[in-house]
Design an enzyme around this catalytic site. Sequence first.
Site, mmCIF file in Angstrom:
data_model
loop_
_atom_site.group_PDB
_atom_site.id
_atom_site.type_symbol
_atom_site.label_atom_id
_atom_site.label_comp_id
_atom_site.label_asym_id
_atom_site.label_seq_id
_atom_site.Cartn_x
_atom_site.Cartn_y
_atom_site.Cartn_z
ATOM 1 N N ARG A 1 0.827 -1.209 0.000
ATOM 2 C CA ARG A 1 0.000 0.000 0.000
ATOM 3 C C ARG A 1 0.866 1.265 0.000
ATOM 4 N NH1 ARG A 1 -0.934 4.906 2.157
ATOM 5 N NH2 ARG A 1 -0.430 4.089 4.236
ATOM 6 N N CYS B 1 6.741 10.098 -0.176
ATOM 7 C CA CYS B 1 5.614 10.958 0.205
ATOM 8 C C CYS B 1 5.481 12.068 -0.824
ATOM 9 C CB CYS B 1 5.823 11.553 1.601
ATOM 10 S SG CYS B 1 4.490 12.681 2.092
#
Length: 307
Positions: free
Chosen positions: A14, A239
């Site tokens: 994920r 990120c």
Amino acid sequence: MTPTKVKIVEVGPRDGLQNEKEFVATETKIELVNRLSQAGLQNVESASFVSPKWVPQMADGAAVMAGIARRPGTIYSVLTPNMRGFEDALEAKADEVVIFGAASEAFSQKNINCSIAESIARFEPVAKAAKEAGVRLRGSISCSLGCPYQGEVPVASVVDVVERMKALGCDEIDIADTIGVGTAKRTREVLAAVSKVFPRERLSGHFHDTYGQAVANIYAALQEGIEIYHASVAGLGGCPYAKGATGNVATEDVVYLMNGLGIETGIDLDQLIEIGDFISRAIGKPSSSRAGRALLAKKRDGAAPCV
């Protein structure tokens, strides 16, 4: 205080894959999850039920969850940002749903366009529904050791969000160094503070390796008695809201560390390095795991098997 056994939460399927620009085949994701659980990972973050508009890589979450071979005793987690996501997670028979907030007001505004308090309030119906359905609830706190927008994040801010997550009924809370700026000293300060307001055994460390400090921070967290760590096979991830942030700490590196310390993980390192090679080849990127690369080369040279 150092634990003799730890749980490693594998977040590669994920968190590790979500920002890949080229779509990773559903079959590849299913195989990745299956191989990770077979290698002994007790908790695999497998999918995300978010809008495909925002995270197109995770659009096949339902298919992934339907296709995996569930290993008894393994927790299969999914990210759920709202009630629609929770309903999808429930239908997919997820064992655990993950909600997320930030310890930084600036990051919260940039990431989900609302304040920390507003973000937690949004999760109240999800938390209530999870409890009613008997589904595990995990809370993840971004930027606990630093923020790309405001810089230093006060320890008190992290404690405040932990208390808010606790009030929602979270079974586990992740202290996440989203951009990898944390140091061993700061890690211990934050974990010592939050363990005063939430059970230490239900806190987890989630470290990124932007400055090469993730393994050092995990070692520091061990000194604080933390028993749960997040990692991503081959160091996958990053990120999108933090420029320059590299992936999560590699699972292979964490297991190598734990093996060296005599701390039990239940994970087969030999299988793990093969999995790292598999997913790296599948997405066409080199593994970021130093231990994984070294042990794979050693293995293929016919040297002694991994221990």
